[in-house]
Scaffold this active site. Structure first.
Site, short mmCIF file in Angstrom:
data_model
loop_
_atom_site.label_atom_id
_atom_site.label_comp_id
_atom_site.label_asym_id
_atom_site.label_seq_id
_atom_site.Cartn_x
_atom_site.Cartn_y
_atom_site.Cartn_z
N ALA A 72 2.16 4.07 -3.19
CA ALA A 72 1.16 4.89 -3.88
C ALA A 72 -0.22 4.60 -3.32
O ALA A 72 -0.47 3.53 -2.76
CB ALA A 72 1.18 4.60 -5.39
N ASP A 73 -1.10 5.57 -3.49
CA ASP A 73 -2.50 5.39 -3.14
C ASP A 73 -3.34 6.16 -4.14
O ASP A 73 -3.04 7.32 -4.45
CB ASP A 73 -2.80 5.88 -1.72
#
Length: 189
Positions: A72-73
């Site tokens: 994730a970012d």
């Protein structure tokens, strides 16, 4: 209902993402690789979050992993500016000053990779900040850890409690992992 049939790996150093997966009742291991988080300048905020999440996922795709890897970012966007993690106290002070009394957007891109299959999605939440004083900003910087958070703040800590007037969208997305969309993606992967 999601039934975990393969081992899960959370490819993230984020203690908040780890807490969220634990709260979802998932069993997982943490394994991460350092990935350079640059992106093409022409991408929209949603595309940036997805681009970096995919870069992180692709670091695992050539290993023939039996595990399903979650990456994730999270980025904060305000008035066309991308606000990542602050480099120092001055950077955090500038970011929080810009967010004071405004509405900004938080985007989290999430990628799932298993063997050769890759799926990426994102979520966006709007966050309304009340006006925060320079003294409140300094208190937060001096007593909390804004340096590992996009936009220099965590919604789940002191500044989130005293400054966030309302949100439209997912609370867990602002923490760094849109759990409801992740659950749905895992159920259909």
């Amino acid at each position: 209902m999601y039934k975990q049939t393969v081992p899960l790996i959370l490819a993230s150093k984020s203690p908040r993402r780890q807490e969220l997966l634990q709260a979802m009742g998932l069993k997982f291991n943490v394994l991460f690789k350092d990935v350079e988080e640059s992106y093409p300048e022409y991408l929209s905020p949603a595309e940036i979050a997805c681009y970096i999440a995919e870069k992180k996922a692709l670091a695992f795709s050539d290993e023939g992993q039996e595990s399903l890897v979650i990456t994730a970012d999270t980025i904060v966007a305000y008035d066309g500016e991308i606000m990542g993690k602050p480099a120092n106290a001055d950077s955090a002070r500038r970011m929080l000053g810009r967010l004071s009394g405004t509405v900004h957007q938080v985007y989290t891109g999430v990628s799932l990779v298993h063997k050769t299959r890759l799926q990426t999605f994102y979520d966006m939440t709007e966050v309304w900040f009340r006006e925060i004083t320079p003294e409140e900003i300094d208190h937060y910087i001096n007593n909390y850890n804004p340096f590992d958070k996009a936009g220099s703040y965590g919604i789940q800590d002191w500044l989130g409690f005293i400054a966030v007037e309302k949100i439209t969208g997912s609370y867990t997305n602002v923490m760094g992992l849109p759990t409801e969309k992740l659950y749905s993606a895992l159920s259909n992967f």
